[in-house]
Design an enzyme around this catalytic site. Structure first.
Site, mmCIF file in Angstrom:
data_model
loop_
_atom_site.group_PDB
_atom_site.id
_atom_site.type_symbol
_atom_site.label_atom_id
_atom_site.label_comp_id
_atom_site.label_asym_id
_atom_site.label_seq_id
_atom_site.Cartn_x
_atom_site.Cartn_y
_atom_site.Cartn_z
ATOM 1 N N GLY A 33 50.508 -1.250 27.769
ATOM 2 C CA GLY A 33 49.064 -1.691 27.081
ATOM 3 C C GLY A 33 48.332 -0.328 27.084
ATOM 4 O O GLY A 33 47.052 -0.546 26.999
ATOM 5 N N ASN A 92 47.768 2.000 24.820
ATOM 6 C CA ASN A 92 46.964 1.950 23.421
ATOM 7 C C ASN A 92 46.373 0.849 23.378
ATOM 8 O O ASN A 92 45.088 1.003 22.617
ATOM 9 C CB ASN A 92 48.189 2.148 22.365
ATOM 10 C CG ASN A 92 48.349 3.796 22.102
ATOM 11 O OD1 ASN A 92 47.609 4.291 21.924
ATOM 12 N ND2 ASN A 92 49.730 4.096 22.549
ATOM 13 N N HIS A 124 53.394 5.783 15.911
ATOM 14 C CA HIS A 124 55.087 6.332 16.233
ATOM 15 C C HIS A 124 54.947 7.693 16.840
ATOM 16 O O HIS A 124 54.109 8.398 16.365
ATOM 17 C CB HIS A 124 55.846 6.351 15.249
ATOM 18 C CG HIS A 124 57.414 6.637 15.485
ATOM 19 N ND1 HIS A 124 58.214 5.536 15.955
ATOM 20 C CD2 HIS A 124 58.137 7.796 15.488
ATOM 21 C CE1 HIS A 124 59.418 6.108 16.346
ATOM 22 N NE2 HIS A 124 59.179 7.416 16.030
#
Length: 186
Positions: free
Chosen positions: A13, A15, A104
């Protein structure tokens, strides 16, 4: 009028919490929903603490059209993937075309695809002998990590780069850029 976002997360968690912090006092963006496939993930605990609605989904539930109703009921304008490990099914991609984004930890198209997330990506980058890496924010389509690129930020790799130093460099770039790109898309 506030724009509602749903954050899909399966893990630690980092981000997700960063996005919540960034938009905490924002007048135009609201983190309305947290979607996860893991009841024991840290991101679910973060959502509980912040009183953000949690939705627990299985792969099968995510594929049902009824799941889209949850998003519609919450007036979701953007779906933000932040370490969500299930593949987004075609029905959801089609219902929210160019309204689902992913972060990504490499410069796509390098080091993308099934199983390429987190430390898996960092280790491949280090093994490859690359001189540069970075982050990519892209739209989600029906194939892993192949949607149109929205943003990339490149960094140099040192000859003494380790998994830990690379992980931290990437995290700093993610935390700075992801919420800003979310805001710009809304």
């Amino acid at each position: 009028m506030k724009k509602n976002i749903a954050v899909f997360s399966s893990g630690k968690g980092g981000n997700f919490e960063n996005i919540c912090n960034y938009f905490h006092n924002d007048k135009s963006v609201f983190v309305c929903l947290h979607v996860t496939n893991r009841i024991d993930c840290i991101s679910k605990k973060i959502a509980d603490k912040r009183e953000i609605n949690n939705v627990l989904v299985t792969k099968k539930e995510l594929e049902k059209s009824s799941f889209c109703k949850v998003l519609i009921e919450n007036n979701i304008q953007l779906i933000v993937l932040a370490g969500f490990l299930l593949k987004i099914p075609s029905n959801l991609v089609n219902s929210y075309e160019r309204k689902i984004i992913n972060l990504h930890p490499s410069l796509l198209p390098k080091f993308g695809g099934k199983g390429m997330y987190g430390d898996n990506v960092h280790l491949k980058v280090l093994e490859s002998g690359e001189k540069k890496t970075g982050v990519t924010i892209h739209y989600v389509n029906e194939e892993y990590d192949s949607g149109d690129i929205i943003f990339q930020r490149e960094i140099e790799l040192s000859e003494r780069e380790t998994l830990e130093t690379l992980r931290e460099k990437i995290r700093l770039i993610e935390y700075y850029n992801y919420p800003r790109i979310i805001k710009s898309l809304l």
